[in-house]
Motif scaffolding. Structure first.
Motif, mmCIF file in Angstrom:
data_model
loop_
_atom_site.group_PDB
_atom_site.id
_atom_site.type_symbol
_atom_site.label_atom_id
_atom_site.label_comp_id
_atom_site.label_asym_id
_atom_site.label_seq_id
_atom_site.Cartn_x
_atom_site.Cartn_y
_atom_site.Cartn_z
ATOM 1 N N UNK A 15 1.037 -1.318 0.034
ATOM 2 C CA UNK A 15 -0.118 -0.075 -0.072
ATOM 3 C C UNK A 15 0.840 1.341 -0.022
ATOM 4 N N UNK A 16 1.866 1.381 1.042
ATOM 5 C CA UNK A 16 2.748 2.420 1.082
ATOM 6 C C UNK A 16 3.377 2.959 -0.219
ATOM 7 N N UNK A 17 3.780 1.883 -0.902
ATOM 8 C CA UNK A 17 4.719 2.194 -2.194
ATOM 9 C C UNK A 17 3.830 2.665 -3.271
ATOM 10 N N UNK A 18 2.455 1.765 -3.518
ATOM 11 C CA UNK A 18 1.278 2.118 -4.381
ATOM 12 C C UNK A 18 0.898 3.705 -4.090
ATOM 13 N N UNK A 19 0.606 3.931 -2.892
ATOM 14 C CA UNK A 19 0.483 5.276 -2.350
ATOM 15 C C UNK A 19 1.455 6.401 -2.642
ATOM 16 N N UNK A 20 2.706 6.140 -2.468
ATOM 17 C CA UNK A 20 3.760 7.258 -2.589
ATOM 18 C C UNK A 20 4.237 7.243 -3.948
ATOM 19 N N UNK A 21 3.922 6.123 -4.679
ATOM 20 C CA UNK A 21 4.569 6.245 -6.252
ATOM 21 C C UNK A 21 3.479 6.260 -7.235
ATOM 22 N N UNK A 22 2.095 6.645 -6.866
ATOM 23 C CA UNK A 22 1.173 7.066 -7.758
ATOM 24 C C UNK A 22 0.566 5.566 -8.476
ATOM 25 N N UNK A 23 0.784 4.582 -7.859
ATOM 26 C CA UNK A 23 0.116 3.253 -8.515
ATOM 27 C C UNK A 23 1.032 2.206 -9.051
ATOM 28 N N UNK A 24 2.362 2.351 -8.217
ATOM 29 C CA UNK A 24 3.416 1.257 -8.830
ATOM 30 C C UNK A 24 3.327 0.323 -7.834
ATOM 31 N N UNK A 25 3.305 -1.034 -8.672
ATOM 32 C CA UNK A 25 3.428 -2.290 -7.886
ATOM 33 C C UNK A 25 4.849 -2.457 -7.234
ATOM 34 N N UNK A 26 5.174 -3.099 -6.433
ATOM 35 C CA UNK A 26 6.595 -3.258 -5.893
ATOM 36 C C UNK A 26 7.123 -4.344 -6.939
ATOM 37 N N UNK A 27 6.420 -5.240 -7.161
ATOM 38 C CA UNK A 27 6.824 -6.266 -7.972
ATOM 39 C C UNK A 27 5.952 -6.441 -9.297
ATOM 40 N N UNK A 28 6.388 -7.162 -10.181
ATOM 41 C CA UNK A 28 5.672 -7.482 -11.506
ATOM 42 C C UNK A 28 4.412 -7.251 -11.422
#
Ligand SMILES: *Cc1c(COP(=O)(O)O)cnc(C)c1O
Length: 381
Positions: A237-250
């Motif tokens: 969630x934190x990564x998706x939130x801070x990077x505008x929709x980015x998944x951590x992995x593929x």
């Protein structure tokens, strides 16, 4: 709603299974693209799917977050259980079927303290029995239940139970895998902190990811509780939130593209209630037709969801499930074997891109297979 059956190409069978299920041709066609995982168009898609999922119910943006997670539904259940419960937490799991049992198995594997609350597979969890059990237990910090127990078709009373769980100050986790998108669920009123579902059930998308609607405050307080890297819900969630929709992995790009189209088609149909109504009609037509041929439903009608129905094997030595299944398969219909621990049943799903037209086709096919097995009751001939 008019819905012509544009779902199935010549070579595919109609799926009467609880997901993966029959999807529309347009949902499948939405996947015919390549898109990079950092592409602006893709990131915008992810963000839009997250808001559209929250907009499906009473899940206000001020209080709730939507996290997408790669994998099948079980991965997402495991993500929640393994990453929101602290090391000194204790989980009560309600079990009246295989999916509740699976949650208990996940808890054991991660060494989470577990209070297993088991009922027979034909009995439903209600607020009263959960209140009684909670009053007799101690140290429960989290409570998990399955909404529609797809093993039988049983609908547990998740909203009523939620009020009891909240009164006991526990965090409430609901596996709404096979109901979300067709049965409205009041997250706020039921004090649900984590509501879990996946792409390939009532939203009628293709498999590849699931999602969690989460109370933001509870999600934030889960930081640091993860027992795995890839299933860390907070971090996802934190990564998706801070990077505008980015998944951590593929990310499962094509599945997400299909899901957008599936959500468009849910809107076109009239939303969650309209979809539930179509499934209810499928279920009703199915039960009437099966009853007329002498089949008995496993559950009492008042406990039964319209998502999937378990039917008992006929008490007739001529009935052989694997033959029955194979004959229906060769006629173009895929039904689902049973999963109950004691009773011999098979299951028929009412969900996916099917209407009463396809249910009637299935019933006619079942009729002809029974005739072939020479086991029709005179009344059904
Ligand atoms: C489908 C389903 C799941 C997840 O199963 P997967 O095979 O991992 O997708 C979990 N709980 C319920 C109630 C389900 O119906």
């Amino acid at each position: 709603m008019m819905m012509t059956n544009m779902a199935v190409s010549g070579r595919d069978k109609l799926l009467f299974t609880p997901g993966p299920l029959t999807t529309s041709m347009t949902v499948k066609e939405a996947m015919l693209r390549d898109l990079g995982s950092l592409d602006g168009e893709f990131l915008a898609l992810v963000q839009s799917l997250r808001s559209r999922l929250l907009a499906l119910g009473s899940y206000p943006r001020e209080s709730y977050e939507c996290v997408l997670m790669q994998g099948s539904g079980t991965y997402v259940v495991e993500s929640v259980l393994s990453s929101v419960i602290p090391r000194d937490g204790k989980l009560m799991v309600m079990v009246n079927g295989a999916y509740g049992r699976r949650m208990a198995q996940i808890a054991r594997i991660h060494g989470i303290a577990l209070d297993l609350f088991e009922l027979a597979e034909n009995r439903k969890f209600t607020a009263e029995i959960v209140a009684e059990r909670l009053a007799a237990s101690s140290g429960i910090t989290h409570v998990a239940v399955v909404h529609c127990e797809t093993t039988s078709g049983m609908l547990n009373q998740v909203e009523e139970i939620g009020r009891v769980v909240s009164a006991a100050n526990a965090i409430y986790i609901v596996d709404a895998m096979s109901s979300f998108g067709a049965i409205p669920i009041d997250m706020t009123g039921a004090h649900i902190s984590f509501l879990i579902s996946s792409a390939n059930k009532c939203i009628e998308g293709v498999p590849g990811f699931g999602f969690v609607l989460a109370n933001r405050h509870t999600l934030e307080s889960a930081k640091g509780n993860a027992r795995t890297l890839s299933l860390d819900l907070y971090d996802q969630w934190a990564i998706m939130e801070s990077s505008g929709g980015h998944f951590r992995f593929t990310p499962p790009i094509q599945t997400l593209l299909a899901f957008e189209q599936a959500l468009n088609e849910l809107d076109e149909e009239g939303g969650v209630r309209a979809r539930g109504e179509r499934y209810r009609q499928n279920h009703r037509a199915l039960c009437m037709g099966m009853k007329a041929m002498g089949f008995e439903a496993y559950l009492a009608e008042e406990d039964q969801s319209f998502i999937i129905t378990s039917f008992r094997y006929p008490v007739d030595p001529r009935f052989d499930f694997s033959n029955f299944y194979a004959e229906l398969w060769s006629l173009g219909f895929v039904i689902y074997p049973g999963k109950l621990s004691k009773d011999l049943c098979f299951r028929i799903g009412s969900i996916g891109r099917i209407t009463t037209t396809e249910i009637d086709q299935l019933l006619r096919a079942i009729h002809s297979v029974l005739r072939q097995m020479e086991m029709l009751l005179p009344a059904a001939l």
